[in-house]
Scaffold this motif. Structure first.
Motif, PDB file in Angstrom:
ATOM      1  N   PRO A 105       0.828  -1.213   0.000  1.00 26.71           N
ATOM      2  CA  PRO A 105       0.000   0.000   0.000  1.00 26.71           C
ATOM      3  C   PRO A 105       0.860   1.260   0.000  1.00 26.71           C
ATOM      4  CG  PRO A 105      -0.853  -1.604   1.571  1.00 26.71           C
ATOM      5  CD  PRO A 105       0.465  -2.128   1.095  1.00 26.71           C
ATOM      6  N   ASP A 107       1.505   5.622   0.016  1.00 33.12           N
ATOM      7  CA  ASP A 107       1.063   6.852   0.683  1.00 33.12           C
ATOM      8  C   ASP A 107       0.143   7.658  -0.223  1.00 33.12           C
ATOM      9  OD1 ASP A 107       2.769   6.830   3.218  1.00 33.12           O
ATOM     10  OD2 ASP A 107       4.295   6.606   1.675  1.00 33.12           O
ATOM     11  N   LYS A 137      -2.816   3.230   1.268  1.00 34.14           N
ATOM     12  CA  LYS A 137      -2.857   2.821   2.666  1.00 34.14           C
ATOM     13  C   LYS A 137      -3.861   3.685   3.435  1.00 34.14           C
ATOM     14  CE  LYS A 137       1.497   3.521   3.519  1.00 34.14           C
ATOM     15  NZ  LYS A 137       2.831   3.707   4.167  1.00 34.14           N
ATOM     16  N   GLY A 212     -10.512   2.121   6.728  1.00 29.59           N
ATOM     17  CA  GLY A 212     -10.567   1.378   5.477  1.00 29.59           C
ATOM     18  C   GLY A 212     -12.001   1.015   5.144  1.00 29.59           C
TER      19      GLY A 212
END
Length: 213
Positions: A105, A107, A137, A212
């Motif tokens: 993941p 940035d 992420k 998430g």
């Protein structure tokens, strides 16, 4: 402004570098993804300084001028070449667009004028957004440029189809993929441009929910 980190993924990079010229100052590693072999090959020619590579110097100098120092163009070119670590094939319609490669993941993910060219309908656009959103992420950012109200674009006498999108539908798709839009702006497209029937370009920055989705 304010976006920085270790890794950035460019989804649908095309054969171009302009979208990475400022990003290379803020991120240590860049992964460039594109569907077509010829686009990736053209990018690699520039990265490796091969004969026949496109001359991006006027664009690099212009970006350096915008950033306050037009004399640093050569330094910026080298920095970008060092920052791009991988150039990979991708298909945004797949759950893992970079398959068979599994990327960590990032940035930040950027994508300019990609999904509307790759998706046949709004359902596919929403799915592709979720797919590329999975690269980000929690707490990371998604930066996109999307054409609005376009049905085609032309290049070198070839005409390509484009998914007609309204601003509201794009924002809803981004939010549905688990992102909060932090900035958005619509710039009108010149009606005299016969290469496309695009009415405007939506640019936005969105932050992925920490929990998430």
């Amino acid at each position: 402004d304010g976006l920085r980190g270790d890794t950035l993924i460019d989804v649908g990079c095309g054969p171009t570098i302009y979208q990475l010229l400022s990003a290379c100052e803020r991120f240590q590693e860049i992964v460039a993804l594109d569907y077509t072999d010829q686009n990736r090959r053209e990018l690699e020619k520039w990265l490796k300084k091969e004969a026949g590579a496109f001359d991006w110097r006027p664009v690099v100098k212009y970006v350096c001028e915008l950033e306050g120092d037009s004399e640093k163009w050569a330094e910026k070119e080298e920095k970008l070449r060092q920052r791009v670590k991988q150039v990979l094939k991708c298909d945004v319609t797949k759950a893992n667009p970079a398959a068979p490669v599994s990327l960590l993941p990032a940035d930040c993910v950027i994508s300019a004028f990609c999904l509307e060219a790759a998706c046949k309908d709004l359902a596919a656009f929403r799915s592709a957004l979720r797919n590329i959103g999975a690269f980000v992420k929690p707490g990371g950012h998604l930066v996109m440029l999307v054409t609005l109200q376009a049905t085609f674009y032309a290049f070198n006498k070839q005409v390509f189809s484009c998914l007609y999108l309204e601003r509201k539908a794009v924002v809803e798709a981004v939010e549905g993929a688990g992102f909060d839009v932090k900035f958005r702006e619509v710039q009108p497209w010149p009606p005299s441009d016969v290469r496309t029937d695009c009415k405007g370009v939506l640019s936005f920055v969105a932050r992925k929910s920490v929990s998430g989705t």
